[in-house]
Design a protein around this motif. Structure first.
Motif, PDB file in Angstrom:
ATOM      1  N   UNK A 258      38.029  40.937  36.852  1.00 25.24           N
ATOM      2  CA  UNK A 258      38.028  39.560  36.340  1.00 25.24           C
ATOM      3  C   UNK A 258      37.054  38.690  37.130  1.00 25.24           C
ATOM      4  N   UNK A 259      37.043  38.833  38.450  1.00 23.45           N
ATOM      5  CA  UNK A 259      36.126  38.038  39.276  1.00 23.45           C
ATOM      6  C   UNK A 259      34.670  38.378  38.959  1.00 23.45           C
ATOM      7  N   UNK A 260      34.374  39.667  38.788  1.00 23.55           N
ATOM      8  CA  UNK A 260      33.003  40.070  38.469  1.00 23.55           C
ATOM      9  C   UNK A 260      32.588  39.552  37.096  1.00 23.55           C
ATOM     10  N   UNK A 261      33.486  39.641  36.122  1.00 22.78           N
ATOM     11  CA  UNK A 261      33.168  39.146  34.777  1.00 22.78           C
ATOM     12  C   UNK A 261      32.958  37.635  34.776  1.00 22.78           C
ATOM     13  N   UNK A 262      33.774  36.910  35.536  1.00 21.70           N
ATOM     14  CA  UNK A 262      33.610  35.462  35.643  1.00 21.70           C
ATOM     15  C   UNK A 262      32.237  35.122  36.212  1.00 21.70           C
ATOM     16  N   UNK A 263      31.830  35.872  37.206  1.00 29.30           N
ATOM     17  CA  UNK A 263      30.536  35.653  37.843  1.00 29.30           C
ATOM     18  C   UNK A 263      29.388  35.922  36.867  1.00 29.30           C
ATOM     19  N   UNK A 264      29.478  37.025  36.129  1.00 32.51           N
ATOM     20  CA  UNK A 264      28.380  37.462  35.271  1.00 32.51           C
ATOM     21  C   UNK A 264      28.349  36.767  33.914  1.00 32.51           C
TER      22      UNK A 264
END
Length: 668
Positions: A258-264
């Motif tokens: 979730x954190x990576x998707x939010x970033x990207x």
């Protein structure tokens, strides 16, 4: 005998609990945080030297305002900030001040001063979160030099946090993080476990505040806060992921996803490299330095976790953060936040609209005092990040970039009609504007088409009742960078005019009126101060050279303009003389534009029919449409959802429009 056995049993249980606690990774997690603070600190040796030289014998600094009671940007906390930075220098191997006894003594004096005064602020946030955060860092860095009394007092200040499970987003993360560290310092496994679970639970796709389905971020209601509260949420959780990895408190792999998707999918689309637009930070627009956020040194910590998931995309984003490449291209609309991003290799365009599904910006804690018309269709064109960064003190806040309004407007009245459609890297965004004055009301329908490096803006049926005030659209208000050309590549303009304007070129962008409107161009110095926009800001006068273009409207008319971000200045005239577009309609009922490459974009406020090229299309209800490369793309600007009946050249189509405003498509 039974009492003796029971006694031995209690002793064994106690020893077992103590042994189990000794195996828990309290020190490991604290030490990771200590290394994190040391590794990411960039304070210069010169600053440390100056702070050590100017602190008095009581531990105070003469340039710190210890009597300040401002509820935002509390100046007194600079005392704690300096202590943390000096503590890093003292603990960092190889630093000039590493393990220096004089530095240790200075740290002790500074700590004792705060502990004796126990400064507090009228704003609860500083007392429960801001100040405890500094003391979390101080205990982490200076735990081995604190005496028992200092440690007890320091822990008491840290314990001012309130662990409130009903908190959301960044507020929950801040309080749970403080609770976690208090538990680590006091070896309270129950508290550490509770806090870590709350932290992990909040990393989610939220129906309320927090990360939304479209990877934008909300806090304080339906306000876009991706690079404000969302920044705190992201940065704290990346750091916590690093601290807790490999321990019983580690975040599950799905939380890292979730954190990576939010970033990207969210964060990087709303910025150009490390530069932001005011549209994603809400009231923080009134804070100096906030339009620049570099997370390149944080990203590697996240990239090491859950390896294999989106590694290449993260590596490309890191290059963009470091300024070595720009990896995004295309159009992305965020329906939960009324925000659009159009990314091109040589520039980025950001658009913040508003509807009944999102909120006006906050004006609290004496911040953002002039931001009444933020989000009202604000447009931002960014190439190098210098366009708007720290320009707020000299902005004309009644003529913010992109805004269509009237001079007597006092507030925004939100409309239901707003949305966007994306298709093959291009896109469409719309918004119905409503603003009100004392006894007056203004309305217009706005339509932006992003296509092949150009942004077309249609302004349909401007209508002002109850007043005769001037009606205007601000095409741009940015920092001057290079020459301004008017109507010719040979005419460098450096003054103010309302003479006939065919086109204006500045900083690689061409501003081209597509209707017969008076255009006001001004180029020159403007002065102001941060105090004008936030009471905690400096009163020092700032002077900037500002480029401003304003289009003036007649009441009950429609207008249009184009901003071209790719055509060289010596070909602008040719672009105007040989247009590759045709404005089909521009009213409050329907707005539409057609392009020579076969792309058509339209906004229908109600059922209707439209002819374009050699085609005819009819729709049975309000909708947004893009036709491109043999497909039709559609969304619901009212976010009610349901079926959309379409007839195109006699062929009947039915699309199910999602109620969240996202785009669907179908082959023609």
């Amino acid at each position: 005998m039974n009492k003796i056995k029971l006694g031995w049993l209690l002793v064994i249980l106690t020893l077992g609990i103590q042994s189990a606690q000794s195996q828990l990774p309290y020190h490991q997690v604290i030490n990771r945080y200590k290394n994190f603070l040391i590794d990411l600190d960039t304070t210069s040796t010169l600053n440390i030297k100056n702070w050590l030289a100017t602190a008095d014998e009581s531990g105070k600094w003469p340039d710190v305002d210890y009597g300040d009671q401002n509820s935002s940007s509390w100046k007194t906390t600079e005392h704690l900030n300096r202590l943390v930075k000096i503590s890093v220098a003292y603990q960092k191997s190889g630093n000039l001040y590493y393990q220096d006894n004089r530095v240790r003594a200075a740290i002790t004096r500074g700590l004792d001063h705060w502990l004796s005064k126990a400064y507090r602020n009228p704003n609860w946030w500083y007392n429960e979160i801001g100040v405890p955060q500094f003391w979390r860092d101080i205990i982490t860095l200076d735990g081995n030099i604190l005496d028992e009394q200092q440690r007890t007092k320091a822990l008491n200040i840290l314990h001012q946090f309130k662990l409130r499970p009903n908190f959301t987003g960044a507020n929950l993360t801040w309080s749970a993080d403080l609770s976690l560290h208090y538990g680590l310092f006091t070896k309270n496994d129950s508290l550490v476990s509770q806090a870590s679970k709350l932290l992990a639970k909040e990393i989610k796709i939220s129906s309320g505040e927090g990360i939304k389905n479209d990877h934008s971020y909300h806090q304080h209601g339906s306000r876009l806060q991706t690079h404000h509260y969302g920044a705190a949420f992201l940065k704290e959780n990346i750091r916590l992921s690093e601290e807790l990895k490999g321990t019983p408190y580690a975040f599950p792999a799905e939380k890292i996803v979730i954190l990576k998707d939010f970033l990207l999918e969210g964060w990087q689309w709303m910025e150009r490299g490390i530069y932001l637009s005011p549209g994603s930070i809400d009231r923080a627009v009134s804070r100096k330095g906030f339009l620049k956020q570099d997370i390149s040194r944080l990203m590697p910590y996240l990239m090491e976790l859950n390896p294999g998931y989106r590694d290449q995309a993260l590596a490309l984003m890191l290059k963009s953060q470091q300024g070595t490449a720009h990896n995004l291209q295309g159009f992305k609309y965020f329906p939960f936040s009324d925000f659009a991003a159009y990314q091109r290799p040589c520039f980025s365009f950001f658009l913040k609209t508003i509807s009944t599904h999102t909120e006006t910006t906050e004006q609290i804690n004496s911040e953002n005092q002039k931001g009444t018309f933020l989000n009202l269709g604000n447009t931002y064109f960014i190439r190098n990040g210098k366009e708007y960064t720290d320009l707020m003190p000299v902005w004309d806040w009644n003529k913010l970039p992109g805004v269509t309004n009237f001079s007597g407007a006092k507030s925004i009245s939100r409309s239901k009609y707003a949305g966007g459609v994306h298709a093959n890297g291009n896109g469409l965004t719309v918004m119905d504007i409503e603003t009100v004055g004392l006894n007056s009301k203004f309305s217009a329908s706005k339509f932006w088409a992003m296509h092949q490096g150009s942004i077309f803006c249609l302004i349909g049926d401007v209508a002002l009742t109850g007043a005769t005030d001037s009606i205007f659209t601000t095409l741009e208000q940015s920092r001057i960078q290079g020459d301004v050309f008017l109507n010719s590549a040979d005419y460098v303009f450096d003054n103010s005019t309302t003479e006939e304007v065919n086109w204006i070129h500045h900083h690689g962008f061409s501003y081209i009126p597509l209707s017969k409107n008076k255009v006001q161009l001004s180029v020159g110095g403007v002065s102001g101060s941060w105090f004008n926009v936030t009471k905690s800001g400096s009163k020092e006068t700032q002077i900037e050279k500002v480029f401003k273009v304003v289009l003036h409207h007649q009441n009950n008319t429609s207008s249009a303009y184009l901003v071209d971000g790719i055509t060289p200045i010596n070909r602008v005239r040719e672009r105007i003389d040989k247009p590759d577009w045709q404005i089909l309609k521009n009213t409050k009922i329907c707005q539409a534009i057609n392009f020579n490459d076969g792309t058509m974009m339209a906004s229908f406020h109600q059922a209707g029919t439209l002819k374009f090229a050699k085609s005819t299309i009819s729709v049975g209800r309000e909708c947004l449409l893009v036709i491109d490369s043999g497909k039709i793309y559609a969304s619901d600007p009212l976010k009610t959802g349901g079926k959309l009946e379409i007839r195109i050249n006699g062929k009947k189509l039915t699309l199910d429009l999602p109620a969240d405003g996202t785009t669907v498509n179908q082959n023609l």
